[in-house]
Design a protein around this motif. Structure first.
Motif, PDB file in Angstrom:
ATOM      1  N   THR A 165       0.849  -1.186   0.000  1.00  0.00           N
ATOM      2  CA  THR A 165       0.000   0.000   0.000  1.00  0.00           C
ATOM      3  C   THR A 165       0.884   1.236   0.000  1.00  0.00           C
ATOM      4  OG1 THR A 165      -0.082   0.175   2.405  1.00  0.00           O
ATOM      5  CG2 THR A 165      -1.735  -1.243   1.342  1.00  0.00           C
ATOM      6  N   LEU A 166       0.288   2.385  -0.344  1.00  0.00           N
ATOM      7  CA  LEU A 166       1.029   3.642  -0.310  1.00  0.00           C
ATOM      8  C   LEU A 166       1.537   3.927   1.093  1.00  0.00           C
ATOM      9  CD1 LEU A 166       2.004   6.268  -1.605  1.00  0.00           C
ATOM     10  CD2 LEU A 166      -0.273   7.236  -1.189  1.00  0.00           C
ATOM     11  N   ALA A 167       0.718   3.614   2.089  1.00  0.00           N
ATOM     12  CA  ALA A 167       1.120   3.841   3.486  1.00  0.00           C
ATOM     13  C   ALA A 167       2.346   3.007   3.832  1.00  0.00           C
ATOM     14  CB  ALA A 167      -0.037   3.518   4.426  1.00  0.00           C
ATOM     15  N   GLU A 168       2.389   1.764   3.368  1.00  0.00           N
ATOM     16  CA  GLU A 168       3.534   0.895   3.645  1.00  0.00           C
ATOM     17  C   GLU A 168       4.791   1.415   2.963  1.00  0.00           C
ATOM     18  OE1 GLU A 168       1.375  -3.477   4.218  1.00  0.00           O
ATOM     19  OE2 GLU A 168       1.917  -2.770   2.211  1.00  0.00           O
ATOM     20  N   LEU A 169       4.642   1.877   1.713  1.00  0.00           N
ATOM     21  CA  LEU A 169       5.792   2.422   0.998  1.00  0.00           C
ATOM     22  C   LEU A 169       6.309   3.680   1.683  1.00  0.00           C
ATOM     23  CD1 LEU A 169       4.732   2.043  -2.754  1.00  0.00           C
ATOM     24  CD2 LEU A 169       6.654   0.907  -1.629  1.00  0.00           C
ATOM     25  N   THR A 170       5.387   4.529   2.121  1.00  0.00           N
ATOM     26  CA  THR A 170       5.774   5.779   2.775  1.00  0.00           C
ATOM     27  C   THR A 170       6.480   5.501   4.092  1.00  0.00           C
ATOM     28  OG1 THR A 170       3.906   6.939   1.759  1.00  0.00           O
ATOM     29  CG2 THR A 170       4.894   7.948   3.702  1.00  0.00           C
ATOM     30  N   GLU A 171       5.917   4.617   4.878  1.00  0.00           N
ATOM     31  CA  GLU A 171       6.475   4.318   6.196  1.00  0.00           C
ATOM     32  C   GLU A 171       7.820   3.610   6.103  1.00  0.00           C
ATOM     33  OE1 GLU A 171       5.173   1.729  10.129  1.00  0.00           O
ATOM     34  OE2 GLU A 171       3.619   2.661   8.884  1.00  0.00           O
ATOM     35  N   GLY A 172       7.968   2.745   5.114  1.00  0.00           N
ATOM     36  CA  GLY A 172       9.207   1.971   5.013  1.00  0.00           C
ATOM     37  C   GLY A 172      10.166   2.485   3.962  1.00  0.00           C
ATOM     38  N   ALA A 173      10.002   3.727   3.553  1.00  0.00           N
ATOM     39  CA  ALA A 173      10.782   4.255   2.427  1.00  0.00           C
ATOM     40  C   ALA A 173      12.287   4.176   2.641  1.00  0.00           C
ATOM     41  CB  ALA A 173      10.370   5.702   2.139  1.00  0.00           C
ATOM     42  N   ALA A 174      12.768   4.499   3.818  1.00  0.00           N
ATOM     43  CA  ALA A 174      14.216   4.520   4.060  1.00  0.00           C
ATOM     44  C   ALA A 174      14.831   3.147   3.844  1.00  0.00           C
ATOM     45  CB  ALA A 174      14.503   5.032   5.474  1.00  0.00           C
ATOM     46  N   GLY A 175      14.235   2.119   4.431  1.00  0.00           N
ATOM     47  CA  GLY A 175      14.770   0.768   4.274  1.00  0.00           C
ATOM     48  C   GLY A 175      14.666   0.269   2.849  1.00  0.00           C
ATOM     49  N   LEU A 176      13.559   0.582   2.182  1.00  0.00           N
ATOM     50  CA  LEU A 176      13.382   0.156   0.804  1.00  0.00           C
ATOM     51  C   LEU A 176      14.365   0.873  -0.125  1.00  0.00           C
ATOM     52  CD1 LEU A 176       9.472   0.119   0.735  1.00  0.00           C
ATOM     53  CD2 LEU A 176      10.981  -1.881   0.665  1.00  0.00           C
ATOM     54  N   LEU A 177      14.606   2.151   0.131  1.00  0.00           N
ATOM     55  CA  LEU A 177      15.596   2.891  -0.659  1.00  0.00           C
ATOM     56  C   LEU A 177      16.979   2.261  -0.535  1.00  0.00           C
ATOM     57  CD1 LEU A 177      14.686   6.642  -0.096  1.00  0.00           C
ATOM     58  CD2 LEU A 177      15.171   5.596  -2.308  1.00  0.00           C
ATOM     59  N   ALA A 178      17.347   1.934   0.690  1.00  0.00           N
ATOM     60  CA  ALA A 178      18.665   1.330   0.909  1.00  0.00           C
ATOM     61  C   ALA A 178      18.791   0.009   0.152  1.00  0.00           C
ATOM     62  CB  ALA A 178      18.895   1.104   2.403  1.00  0.00           C
ATOM     63  N   ALA A 179      17.719  -0.802   0.172  1.00  0.00           N
ATOM     64  CA  ALA A 179      17.755  -2.103  -0.491  1.00  0.00           C
ATOM     65  C   ALA A 179      17.907  -1.949  -2.006  1.00  0.00           C
ATOM     66  CB  ALA A 179      16.483  -2.880  -0.160  1.00  0.00           C
ATOM     67  N   VAL A 180      17.145  -1.038  -2.615  1.00  0.00           N
ATOM     68  CA  VAL A 180      17.214  -0.856  -4.061  1.00  0.00           C
ATOM     69  C   VAL A 180      18.538  -0.197  -4.458  1.00  0.00           C
ATOM     70  CG1 VAL A 180      16.102   0.161  -6.075  1.00  0.00           C
ATOM     71  CG2 VAL A 180      14.711  -0.709  -4.209  1.00  0.00           C
ATOM     72  N   ALA A 181      19.011   0.728  -3.637  1.00  0.00           N
ATOM     73  CA  ALA A 181      20.292   1.381  -3.921  1.00  0.00           C
ATOM     74  C   ALA A 181      21.432   0.364  -3.901  1.00  0.00           C
ATOM     75  CB  ALA A 181      20.562   2.486  -2.906  1.00  0.00           C
ATOM     76  N   GLU A 182      21.357  -0.590  -2.986  1.00  0.00           N
ATOM     77  CA  GLU A 182      22.387  -1.636  -2.938  1.00  0.00           C
ATOM     78  C   GLU A 182      22.400  -2.421  -4.243  1.00  0.00           C
ATOM     79  OE1 GLU A 182      23.528  -5.785  -0.597  1.00  0.00           O
ATOM     80  OE2 GLU A 182      21.862  -4.539   0.147  1.00  0.00           O
ATOM     81  N   GLN A 183      21.223  -2.810  -4.731  1.00  0.00           N
ATOM     82  CA  GLN A 183      21.164  -3.602  -5.959  1.00  0.00           C
ATOM     83  C   GLN A 183      21.614  -2.787  -7.174  1.00  0.00           C
ATOM     84  OE1 GLN A 183      20.724  -6.837  -5.649  1.00  0.00           O
ATOM     85  NE2 GLN A 183      20.540  -6.357  -3.466  1.00  0.00           N
ATOM     86  N   ALA A 184      21.262  -1.499  -7.220  1.00  0.00           N
ATOM     87  CA  ALA A 184      21.696  -0.649  -8.332  1.00  0.00           C
ATOM     88  C   ALA A 184      23.215  -0.507  -8.339  1.00  0.00           C
ATOM     89  CB  ALA A 184      21.033   0.726  -8.222  1.00  0.00           C
ATOM     90  N   THR A 185      23.797  -0.408  -7.165  1.00  0.00           N
ATOM     91  CA  THR A 185      25.256  -0.280  -7.077  1.00  0.00           C
ATOM     92  C   THR A 185      25.927  -1.575  -7.498  1.00  0.00           C
ATOM     93  OG1 THR A 185      24.973   1.283  -5.244  1.00  0.00           O
ATOM     94  CG2 THR A 185      27.161   0.315  -5.547  1.00  0.00           C
TER      95      THR A 185
END
Length: 375
Positions: A350-370
């Motif tokens: 949900t949008l609420a889940e994405l908003t609340e967990g944005a920091a952790g999700l950003l870190a995870a995707v940034a790791e894979q992009a790197t």
């Protein structure tokens, strides 16, 4: 490996600086020895002021102004150390987030508070004023701001019009003889992130009015009022802003400032990029990671991701964008220089889940992009 991190904020979730921190955490997991350079960005809307205040040579000025409904509100702007330049963020005094549930008033809300910030800067000696617009609660053509600087908007009987965009339907004359001291000598620039004209199907009322609570009937009323405003502006100043790209930004505030003050529209993201030294940071980069809350076909119109991608392309640097949602096609962004884009969603959320967990999700995707760049 040198990685530049240059995102916009994720509105309602993380500031640009917080996005940088989350992305850096992910980069470190993939490349512990990488050199990272954080360049928090903004596009002329909310968050732009903070970018200037993080730069050298600026001081924060706090004062009480009026919110979109005329109530006192604590607001702020940036003044250069020598007092000659000011950066005013419309959202600080006239932003939509200042209104609570049930308080939206699309016909009467105005930008008076932003004008009070500008007037204070002029009194302090500022003669180079950058007004960063975005996130406004009103569709008043910037008339509230201009009123605070001494401009009068009157009807056929010579009576002052009440605040708000709807009243402009009765506009007969614009009198700038009482313009605040210093305003005529000042250079005004307007930083925005959209190219919408003032009126019509893509204008301020039609596109942004519903976000501010306007019904279809009120959208039509506001659009007609802005047409009248633009007509009188053209008669009074010779400046036609009806179809001017960007004039519809912030409920027509850009159009009003151009028409009355001869302000110059500017792309906010480009201004911030120069201020923050992004071009120089990219000169020696191996990868740049940017991003915003939602990436779609509108992101190519001068928003942060498009500016970062263009600068990266000029230097041959791969550019990756991370966003809460990615809605294609992104052909125009790829043409500007964006290498790839990734959504934070790691499954149905949900949008609420994405908003609340944005920091952790950003870190995870940034790791894979790197890791992909390392490969």
């Amino acid at each position: 490996m040198r990685i530049v991190i240059a995102p916009d904020s994720f509105k309602g979730s993380l500031s640009a600086a917080q996005v940088c921190a989350a992305v850096e955490a992910g980069v470190r997991r993939a490349a512990p020895d990488a050199k990272t350079v954080a360049v928090p960005m903004a596009d002329g809307g909310e968050g732009t002021l903070d970018c200037f205040l993080r730069g050298a040579g600026w001081q924060e000025i706090r004062m009480t102004a009026h919110d979109p409904l005329g109530r006192p509100v604590a607001a702020r702007y940036a003044l250069s150390r020598d007092g000659r330049a000011a950066v005013v963020e419309l959202a600080s005094a006239s932003g939509l987030p200042l209104l609570g549930p049930g308080e939206l008033d699309p016909l009467r809300a105005d930008t008076r508070g932003t004008g009070e910030l500008v007037a204070d800067a002029l009194r302090r000696g500022a003669r180079d004023v950058l007004v960063c617009i975005g996130g406004s609660a009103s569709t008043d053509g910037g008339t509230g701001l201009l009123r605070a600087l001494g401009v009068r908007f009157t009807d056929a009987a010579g009576a002052e019009l009440p605040p708000g965009g709807a009243a402009l339907a009765r506009l007969a004359a614009i009198d700038d003889s009482g313009l605040a001291e210093g305003a005529r000598e000042a250079r005004f620039r307007v930083a925005c992130d959209v190219t919408n004209p003032l009126v019509g199907a893509r204008g301020a009322a039609a596109v942004f009015g519903p976000q501010k609570g306007a019904t279809p009937e009120q959208v039509a009323e506001l659009d007609a009022a802005l047409v009248r405003f633009a007509d009188v502006l053209a008669e009074r100043t010779g400046r036609r802003v009806h179809d001017l790209p960007g004039a519809g930004a912030a409920g027509g505030t850009c159009g009003g400032l151009v028409g009355v003050l001869d302000a110059a529209p500017a792309k906010g993201a480009e201004l911030v990029a120069d201020l923050m030294g992004l071009p120089a940071a990219l000169d020696a980069a191996d990868l740049v990671i940017t991003g915003e809350g939602r990436l779609d076909d509108q992101s190519a119109g001068g928003k942060v991701v498009s500016v970062v991608a263009s600068l990266a392309r000029e230097r041959g640097v791969p550019a990756v964008a991370l966003a809460g949602s990615v809605a294609g096609p992104l052909d125009e962004l790829h043409g500007l220089g964006l290498t790839a884009a990734f959504s934070l969603a790691d499954g149905p959320r949900t949008l609420a889940e994405l908003t609340e967990g944005a920091a952790g999700l950003l870190a995870a995707v940034a790791e894979q992009a790197t890791r992909l760049r390392l490969a």
